[in-house]
Design a protein around this motif. Structure first.
Motif, PDB file in Angstrom:
ATOM      1  N   ALA A 297      22.864   9.576  39.473  1.00 55.08           N
ATOM      2  CA  ALA A 297      21.685   9.309  40.447  1.00 55.08           C
ATOM      3  C   ALA A 297      20.977   7.728  39.050  1.00 55.08           C
ATOM      4  O   ALA A 297      20.605   6.824  39.202  1.00 55.08           O
ATOM      5  N   GLY A 298      21.791   7.740  37.858  1.00 56.17           N
ATOM      6  CA  GLY A 298      21.237   6.762  37.311  1.00 56.17           C
ATOM      7  C   GLY A 298      19.501   6.710  36.600  1.00 56.17           C
ATOM      8  O   GLY A 298      19.520   5.605  36.570  1.00 56.17           O
ATOM      9  N   GLY A 299      19.285   8.160  36.719  1.00 57.11           N
ATOM     10  CA  GLY A 299      18.203   7.832  36.047  1.00 57.11           C
ATOM     11  C   GLY A 299      16.702   7.602  37.595  1.00 57.11           C
ATOM     12  O   GLY A 299      15.460   7.859  37.365  1.00 57.11           O
ATOM     13  N   LYS A 300      17.301   7.530  38.431  1.00 62.60           N
ATOM     14  CA  LYS A 300      16.412   7.147  40.082  1.00 62.60           C
ATOM     15  C   LYS A 300      16.190   8.692  40.429  1.00 62.60           C
ATOM     16  O   LYS A 300      17.121   9.755  40.091  1.00 62.60           O
ATOM     17  N   THR A 301      15.059   9.020  41.148  1.00 66.05           N
ATOM     18  CA  THR A 301      14.427  10.420  42.058  1.00 66.05           C
ATOM     19  C   THR A 301      15.852  10.407  42.521  1.00 66.05           C
ATOM     20  O   THR A 301      16.497   8.868  43.263  1.00 66.05           O
ATOM     21  N   ALA A 302      15.955  11.320  43.689  1.00 69.35           N
ATOM     22  CA  ALA A 302      16.529  11.152  44.856  1.00 69.35           C
ATOM     23  C   ALA A 302      15.868  10.125  45.801  1.00 69.35           C
ATOM     24  O   ALA A 302      17.474   9.478  46.457  1.00 69.35           O
ATOM     25  N   ARG A 303      14.793  10.382  45.853  1.00 75.23           N
ATOM     26  CA  ARG A 303      14.137   9.202  47.090  1.00 75.23           C
ATOM     27  C   ARG A 303      15.041   7.532  46.550  1.00 75.23           C
ATOM     28  O   ARG A 303      14.874   6.787  47.685  1.00 75.23           O
ATOM     29  N   ASP A 304      14.308   7.779  45.715  1.00 75.97           N
ATOM     30  CA  ASP A 304      15.060   5.931  44.690  1.00 75.97           C
ATOM     31  C   ASP A 304      15.905   5.731  45.255  1.00 75.97           C
ATOM     32  O   ASP A 304      16.654   4.803  45.940  1.00 75.97           O
ATOM     33  N   TYR A 305      17.176   7.090  45.115  1.00 72.02           N
ATOM     34  CA  TYR A 305      18.510   6.569  44.648  1.00 72.02           C
ATOM     35  C   TYR A 305      19.120   6.247  46.109  1.00 72.02           C
ATOM     36  O   TYR A 305      20.216   5.616  46.932  1.00 72.02           O
ATOM     37  N   ALA A 306      18.868   7.293  47.277  1.00 66.83           N
ATOM     38  CA  ALA A 306      18.681   7.510  48.722  1.00 66.83           C
ATOM     39  C   ALA A 306      18.436   5.781  49.066  1.00 66.83           C
ATOM     40  O   ALA A 306      19.349   4.801  49.791  1.00 66.83           O
TER      41      ALA A 306
ATOM     42  N   ASP B 118      22.876  15.473  40.589  1.00 59.09           N
ATOM     43  CA  ASP B 118      22.520  15.441  39.357  1.00 59.09           C
ATOM     44  C   ASP B 118      20.218  15.643  39.540  1.00 59.09           C
ATOM     45  O   ASP B 118      20.313  16.785  39.005  1.00 59.09           O
ATOM     46  N   ASN B 119      20.040  15.598  40.441  1.00 56.77           N
ATOM     47  CA  ASN B 119      18.336  16.133  40.328  1.00 56.77           C
ATOM     48  C   ASN B 119      18.744  17.506  41.796  1.00 56.77           C
ATOM     49  O   ASN B 119      17.907  17.373  41.138  1.00 56.77           O
ATOM     50  N   ARG B 120      19.518  17.928  42.146  1.00 59.40           N
ATOM     51  CA  ARG B 120      20.063  19.071  42.998  1.00 59.40           C
ATOM     52  C   ARG B 120      19.143  18.633  43.846  1.00 59.40           C
ATOM     53  O   ARG B 120      17.986  19.788  44.414  1.00 59.40           O
ATOM     54  N   GLU B 121      18.468  17.877  44.165  1.00 62.94           N
ATOM     55  CA  GLU B 121      17.847  17.568  45.809  1.00 62.94           C
ATOM     56  C   GLU B 121      18.631  16.610  46.867  1.00 62.94           C
ATOM     57  O   GLU B 121      19.835  16.396  46.759  1.00 62.94           O
ATOM     58  N   ALA B 122      18.313  17.403  48.107  1.00 61.67           N
ATOM     59  CA  ALA B 122      19.236  16.958  49.787  1.00 61.67           C
ATOM     60  C   ALA B 122      17.611  15.618  49.805  1.00 61.67           C
ATOM     61  O   ALA B 122      16.404  16.027  49.933  1.00 61.67           O
ATOM     62  N   TYR B 123      17.545  14.571  49.999  1.00 60.76           N
ATOM     63  CA  TYR B 123      17.070  13.828  50.757  1.00 60.76           C
ATOM     64  C   TYR B 123      17.693  13.378  52.075  1.00 60.76           C
ATOM     65  O   TYR B 123      18.729  13.176  51.635  1.00 60.76           O
ATOM     66  N   ILE B 124      17.091  12.524  52.799  1.00 59.90           N
ATOM     67  CA  ILE B 124      17.257  11.986  54.007  1.00 59.90           C
ATOM     68  C   ILE B 124      15.910  10.756  54.391  1.00 59.90           C
ATOM     69  O   ILE B 124      14.705  10.857  54.019  1.00 59.90           O
ATOM     70  N   THR B 125      16.246   9.622  53.887  1.00 59.64           N
ATOM     71  CA  THR B 125      16.163   8.738  53.797  1.00 59.64           C
ATOM     72  C   THR B 125      16.612   8.031  55.781  1.00 59.64           C
ATOM     73  O   THR B 125      17.691   7.828  56.172  1.00 59.64           O
TER      74      THR B 125
END
Length: 265
Positions: A68-77, A102-109
């Motif tokens: 994710a390049g150091g980003k949170t899952a939300r910011d990356y999405a 990377d963050n082990r997270e599922a994110y829906i934007t």
């Protein structure tokens, strides 16, 4: 002369290669950067998404990443969606499921018209379906569960109060009256039967000494506040904004408004 024509053709070909690559990726809807899907799985997901997009006013995407390049899952999405030129129409309507290894997270934007349709409660339900499969490494099943919920909710827009139409039971006025009357009769009958059995009236006049048992004596009581301690605390400002449709929103780094939510797995 022939050499010049060959050289010119080669230059034109080199110039067109990026355009061909862009045209090929323009309709892409599955971006498996983490390599979670096989080629066949990607093809199946692409086909299903194509069918969904044909019936909706927005586009659906699935992306995976292992960095994710150091980003949170939300910011990356959000950034992947915005800077990748995704979405439909002038408001870039659509939604994207990010499987962030990377963050082990599922994110829906969500963006554009999709924000109002996919409310916070609906996104929670979608994440319930997705993360269960992700914990077991069943990535295609997780993507399929996401697509199933996506199509189901698109077919039943939420009410103006934000409640999902498919999560609520609608009753007619006649049904409401019948339920209220039935409930009242049951409550009254239960009370009567309880009193009747308790005092054993059995059709005779009750001998309950109601006069002797109906005395009431008023006593004076007072509470006194002896010590008082006042505590204050700072409540941090909530950067999320809430719309009338039941979807919390935020602004991404590109300045666009997004809805959505995420959960670890």
């Amino acid at each position: 002369m022939i050499k010049r024509m060959a050289a010119s053709l080669a230059v034109v070909t080199l110039l067109l290669i990026p355009l061909w690559a862009g045209a090929q990726s323009a309709g892409q809807t599955v971006f498996d950067q983490a390599g979670l899907f096989t080629v066949e799985e990607c093809q199946r997901l692409e086909t299903r998404i194509e069918s969904l997009n044909a019936d909706m006013d927005w586009n659906v995407y699935i992306a995976t990443t292992s960095d994710a390049g150091g980003k949170t899952a939300r910011d990356y999405a959000d950034d992947f969606y915005d800077y990748g030129g995704l979405g439909r129409g002038p408001d870039y309507s659509g939604l994207l499921l990010l499987i962030d290894m990377d963050n082990r997270e599922a994110y829906i934007t969500t963006a554009g018209q999709a924000i109002a349709c996919y409310t916070d409660s609906r996104i929670d339900s979608m994440l319930d379906s997705v993360t269960g499969y992700l914990k077991n490494g069943r990535y295609e099943k997780a993507a399929e569960a996401f697509l199933t919920k996506t199509g189901s909710y698109a077919a039943s827009p939420p009410s103006q109060t934000g409640a999902a139409a498919d999560d609520r039971i609608e009753l007619s006025p006649v049904q409401i009256v019948l339920i209220a009357v039935s409930g009242g009769l049951l409550a009254a009958g239960g009370t009567f039967l309880g009193v009747y059995l308790k005092y054993g009236a059995k059709g005779k006049q009750s001998s309950y000494p109601f006069r002797q048992q109906s005395n009431m004596q008023m006593l004076r009581s007072e509470d006194r506040l002896v010590n008082k301690t006042l505590r204050t605390r700072h409540i941090p400002q909530d950067n999320n904004h809430h719309t009338g449709g039941g979807s919390s929103t935020h602004v991404s780094s590109s300045g666009r408004t997004h809805g959505g939510g995420g959960r670890g797995f």
